[in-house]
Design a protein around this motif. Structure first.
Motif, PDB file in Angstrom:
ATOM      1  N   UNK A  16       7.312  -8.519   4.522  1.00  0.00           N
ATOM      2  CA  UNK A  16       8.447  -7.633   4.263  1.00  0.00           C
ATOM      3  C   UNK A  16       7.988  -6.213   4.006  1.00  0.00           C
ATOM      4  N   UNK A  17       8.859  -5.306   4.391  1.00  0.00           N
ATOM      5  CA  UNK A  17       8.670  -3.908   4.042  1.00  0.00           C
ATOM      6  C   UNK A  17      10.012  -3.406   3.525  1.00  0.00           C
ATOM      7  N   UNK A  18      10.166  -2.112   3.420  1.00  0.00           N
ATOM      8  CA  UNK A  18      11.397  -1.572   2.865  1.00  0.00           C
ATOM      9  C   UNK A  18      12.624  -1.784   3.721  1.00  0.00           C
ATOM     10  N   UNK A  19      12.447  -2.113   4.987  1.00  0.00           N
ATOM     11  CA  UNK A  19      13.586  -2.216   5.890  1.00  0.00           C
ATOM     12  C   UNK A  19      13.853  -3.603   6.447  1.00  0.00           C
ATOM     13  N   UNK A  20      12.845  -4.466   6.477  1.00  0.00           N
ATOM     14  CA  UNK A  20      13.084  -5.787   7.049  1.00  0.00           C
ATOM     15  C   UNK A  20      12.132  -6.818   6.468  1.00  0.00           C
ATOM     16  N   UNK A  21      12.472  -8.072   6.649  1.00  0.00           N
ATOM     17  CA  UNK A  21      11.583  -9.156   6.220  1.00  0.00           C
ATOM     18  C   UNK A  21      11.619 -10.261   7.267  1.00  0.00           C
ATOM     19  N   UNK A  22      10.493 -10.999   7.358  1.00  0.00           N
ATOM     20  CA  UNK A  22      10.352 -12.094   8.306  1.00  0.00           C
ATOM     21  C   UNK A  22       9.791 -13.287   7.546  1.00  0.00           C
ATOM     22  N   UNK A  23      10.378 -14.460   7.753  1.00  0.00           N
ATOM     23  CA  UNK A  23       9.879 -15.703   7.149  1.00  0.00           C
ATOM     24  C   UNK A  23       9.691 -16.718   8.257  1.00  0.00           C
ATOM     25  N   UNK A  24       8.550 -17.426   8.229  1.00  0.00           N
ATOM     26  CA  UNK A  24       8.294 -18.455   9.230  1.00  0.00           C
ATOM     27  C   UNK A  24       7.339 -19.487   8.641  1.00  0.00           C
ATOM     28  N   UNK A  25       7.503 -20.748   9.038  1.00  0.00           N
ATOM     29  CA  UNK A  25       6.643 -21.835   8.571  1.00  0.00           C
ATOM     30  C   UNK A  25       5.675 -22.215   9.695  1.00  0.00           C
ATOM     31  N   UNK A  26       4.399 -22.389   9.334  1.00  0.00           N
ATOM     32  CA  UNK A  26       3.351 -22.745  10.287  1.00  0.00           C
ATOM     33  C   UNK A  26       2.695 -24.056   9.879  1.00  0.00           C
ATOM     34  N   UNK A  27       2.082 -24.736  10.822  1.00  0.00           N
ATOM     35  CA  UNK A  27       1.401 -26.003  10.521  1.00  0.00           C
ATOM     36  C   UNK A  27       0.127 -25.795   9.717  1.00  0.00           C
ATOM     37  N   UNK A  28      -0.577 -24.681   9.970  1.00  0.00           N
ATOM     38  CA  UNK A  28      -1.839 -24.424   9.268  1.00  0.00           C
ATOM     39  C   UNK A  28      -1.831 -23.015   8.689  1.00  0.00           C
ATOM     40  N   UNK A  29      -2.654 -22.813   7.659  1.00  0.00           N
ATOM     41  CA  UNK A  29      -2.766 -21.469   7.088  1.00  0.00           C
ATOM     42  C   UNK A  29      -3.425 -20.525   8.093  1.00  0.00           C
ATOM     43  N   UNK A  30      -4.337 -21.048   8.925  1.00  0.00           N
ATOM     44  CA  UNK A  30      -4.984 -20.218   9.938  1.00  0.00           C
ATOM     45  C   UNK A  30      -3.960 -19.675  10.936  1.00  0.00           C
ATOM     46  N   UNK A  31      -3.013 -20.512  11.340  1.00  0.00           N
ATOM     47  CA  UNK A  31      -1.973 -20.062  12.265  1.00  0.00           C
ATOM     48  C   UNK A  31      -1.109 -18.987  11.613  1.00  0.00           C
ATOM     49  N   UNK A  38       0.856  -1.179   0.000  1.00  0.00           N
ATOM     50  CA  UNK A  38       0.000   0.000   0.000  1.00  0.00           C
ATOM     51  C   UNK A  38       0.893   1.229   0.000  1.00  0.00           C
ATOM     52  N   UNK A  39       0.352   2.373  -0.412  1.00  0.00           N
ATOM     53  CA  UNK A  39       1.148   3.591  -0.266  1.00  0.00           C
ATOM     54  C   UNK A  39       1.519   3.774   1.198  1.00  0.00           C
ATOM     55  N   UNK A  40       2.719   4.174   1.450  1.00  0.00           N
ATOM     56  CA  UNK A  40       3.155   4.338   2.828  1.00  0.00           C
ATOM     57  C   UNK A  40       3.965   3.141   3.292  1.00  0.00           C
ATOM     58  N   UNK A  41       4.238   3.081   4.574  1.00  0.00           N
ATOM     59  CA  UNK A  41       5.183   2.108   5.098  1.00  0.00           C
ATOM     60  C   UNK A  41       4.620   0.732   5.467  1.00  0.00           C
ATOM     61  N   UNK A  42       3.329   0.447   5.189  1.00  0.00           N
ATOM     62  CA  UNK A  42       2.790  -0.878   5.572  1.00  0.00           C
ATOM     63  C   UNK A  42       3.534  -1.989   4.834  1.00  0.00           C
ATOM     64  N   UNK A  43       3.855  -3.068   5.535  1.00  0.00           N
ATOM     65  CA  UNK A  43       4.520  -4.200   4.881  1.00  0.00           C
ATOM     66  C   UNK A  43       3.547  -5.012   4.025  1.00  0.00           C
ATOM     67  N   UNK A  44       4.087  -5.802   3.118  1.00  0.00           N
ATOM     68  CA  UNK A  44       3.261  -6.739   2.364  1.00  0.00           C
ATOM     69  C   UNK A  44       3.585  -8.146   2.837  1.00  0.00           C
ATOM     70  N   UNK A  45       2.684  -9.093   2.563  1.00  0.00           N
ATOM     71  CA  UNK A  45       2.917 -10.455   3.007  1.00  0.00           C
ATOM     72  C   UNK A  45       2.372 -11.448   1.999  1.00  0.00           C
ATOM     73  N   UNK A  46       2.851 -12.678   2.123  1.00  0.00           N
ATOM     74  CA  UNK A  46       2.286 -13.790   1.355  1.00  0.00           C
ATOM     75  C   UNK A  46       2.310 -15.031   2.235  1.00  0.00           C
ATOM     76  N   UNK A  47       1.329 -15.908   2.013  1.00  0.00           N
ATOM     77  CA  UNK A  47       1.240 -17.195   2.700  1.00  0.00           C
ATOM     78  C   UNK A  47       1.116 -18.247   1.603  1.00  0.00           C
ATOM     79  N   UNK A  48       2.030 -19.199   1.590  1.00  0.00           N
ATOM     80  CA  UNK A  48       2.041 -20.200   0.529  1.00  0.00           C
ATOM     81  C   UNK A  48       2.297 -21.592   1.113  1.00  0.00           C
ATOM     82  N   UNK A  49       1.665 -22.621   0.548  1.00  0.00           N
ATOM     83  CA  UNK A  49       1.910 -23.983   1.026  1.00  0.00           C
ATOM     84  C   UNK A  49       3.289 -24.479   0.593  1.00  0.00           C
ATOM     85  N   UNK A  50       3.943 -25.220   1.473  1.00  0.00           N
ATOM     86  CA  UNK A  50       5.210 -25.871   1.158  1.00  0.00           C
ATOM     87  C   UNK A  50       5.111 -27.319   1.616  1.00  0.00           C
ATOM     88  N   UNK A  51       6.155 -28.094   1.377  1.00  0.00           N
ATOM     89  CA  UNK A  51       6.178 -29.488   1.817  1.00  0.00           C
ATOM     90  C   UNK A  51       6.189 -29.596   3.340  1.00  0.00           C
TER      91      UNK A  51
END
Length: 75
Positions: free
Chosen positions: A32-47, A11-24
């Motif tokens: 991620x935003x312009x300054x940092x990014x975070x990656x983590x794996x969860x058991x469910x998409x709801x989590x 979005x315009x401004x500093x809000x980060x963007x995200x994606x949730x995707x299935x993996x094995x």
């Protein structure tokens, strides 16, 4: 990695963007935003979606704080 099942476009401004995707190994959340990014794996998409809410709140809280000086004490 498969295609993302949930995304938030930048979005315009500093809000980060995200994606949730299935993996094995579970559901991969990437935030991620312009300054940092975070990656983590969860058991469910709801989590992963719950984590998005927490992380967006964290990013908002950090942005609301005044900047801190980056000067360091000499050794």
């Amino acid at each position: 990695m498969g295609s993302a099942v949930a995304t938030l476009p930048p979005e315009p401004g500093p809000r980060p963007n995200y994606s949730i995707a299935p993996t094995e190994r579970g559901w991969l959340l990437v935030i991620q935003d312009g300054e940092c990014s975070v990656m983590q794996v969860f058991r469910t998409s709801a989590a992963a979606r719950c984590a998005v809410d927490r992380m967006m709140s964290f990013f908002d809280t950090m942005r609301a704080q005044n900047p801190v000086s980056r000067e360091y004490a000499p050794y």
